[in-house]
Design a protein around this motif. Structure first.
Motif: not given
Length: 316
Positions: A80-82, A87-90, A220-223
């Motif tokens: 939900q915070y991507m 980074p999703h991993s972080d 690559a995508f933006g927020p």
């Protein structure tokens, strides 16, 4: 950007042998997510048993089982915070830290499931990480600013979409109108000046930490590509279900605590709707039914409401 290297593998180290130790390192994110989704869920009895072992005997094996069975929850919440370009991993790493804190503080005698308790800690840790890393300068320091930060961006998108539908004008406007600012302030219960200040902070200054498209990377995508879907946010879904249960089973149980006359008055006043859509009986109408004054009916109603409030508190 700060990270906690090894957080996920630290969680794995707490776990016993198969199948709990099958979670791979975070280097392969897809493999990690696939692995945690295959880990078995705990029953409420198993969860209570492990929690008591951890609380009473500091059993790290029990802690590992509680952590591993809830790793999928961290993955779900972190998605939900991507939209903040991190980074999703972080996000998963920070969420796992929050999960560990929740497991450490979880009290099995409070009669709640760990999933409900852990959500707060997971989201709090992710929130703190985002606020530290999203901008060079922190944009939210007070409680009200944090509330605005995690709601204003998505609410702006909703307001602009609604405006485009109403006016037929799809021209992009980055700023909020005075009416939209008042709407946001009312929904979030903050001052309109605070909304204006946060909008200014969000719209200028630092460069977003999102991936920039390049000739070699067309994915690559933006927020904006990863805005949170509020309708399926786990906490909101649980709260919605709790409200539904309170409005049905809770009200029914509260009514059982009343005598027949009080119950009839409450039902006629607040729980019935006429065919024309109007409300229930008035105080004077009920006074005529029982042969007492309207003031007496009001007193009975007030006393009944107090009893129901107490019963609802116990039900909750």
């Amino acid at each position: 950007m700060t990270t906690r290297t090894g957080t996920l593998t630290a969680a794995t180290a707490l776990a016993p042998a198969n199948p709990w130790a099958l979670v791979p390192p975070l280097g392969n994110l897809d493999a990690y997510i696939s692995a945690v989704n295959r880990l078995p869920m705990l029953t409420q009895e198993e969860e209570q048993d492990y929690a008591r072992k951890l609380k009473e005997h500091n059993d790290l094996d029990a802690a590992g089982r509680l952590i591993m069975s809830h790793l999928r929850l961290v993955v779900s919440i972190s998605r939900q915070y991507m939209g903040y370009g991190l980074p999703h991993s972080d996000l998963i790493q920070e969420g796992n830290v929050g999960l560990m804190k929740a497991v450490k503080r979880f009290d099995p005698d409070q009669n709640v499931r760990l999933v409900s308790y852990a959500m707060h800690w997971i989201k709090a840790e992710i929130h703190e990480y985002i606020l530290k890393n999203w901008r060079m300068v922190k944009v939210a320091t007070t409680k009200a600013q944090r509330k605005l930060f995690f709601n204003l961006r998505s609410m702006k998108q909703e307001l602009k979409a609604d405006a485009a539908i109403e006016t037929g004008d799809n021209t992009f406007r980055d700023t909020l109108t005075a009416q939209e600012i008042d709407s946001v302030a009312a929904k979030l219960n903050v001052k309109r000046e605070e909304v204006m200040e946060m909008e200014t902070r969000l719209s200028g200054g630092d460069v977003l930490l999102d991936p920039s498209p390049s000739d070699d990377d067309d994915k690559a995508f933006g927020p904006i590509s990863y805005l949170t879907d509020g309708a399926h946010e786990p906490t909101a879904m649980i709260e919605s279900r709790q409200r539904d249960v309170m409005a049905t089973d809770g009200i029914a149980q509260a009514l059982e605590a009343l005598d027949d006359r009080s119950r009839h008055i409450v039902e006629e006043r607040w729980l019935k709707v006429n065919d024309d859509g109007s409300g229930g009986m008035t105080l004077h109408e009920l006074a005529a039914v029982y042969g007492v004054s309207a003031e007496r009916i009001r007193q009975i109603e007030v006393a009944a409401m107090k009893k129901m409030k107490k019963a609802l508190a116990e039900f909750a």
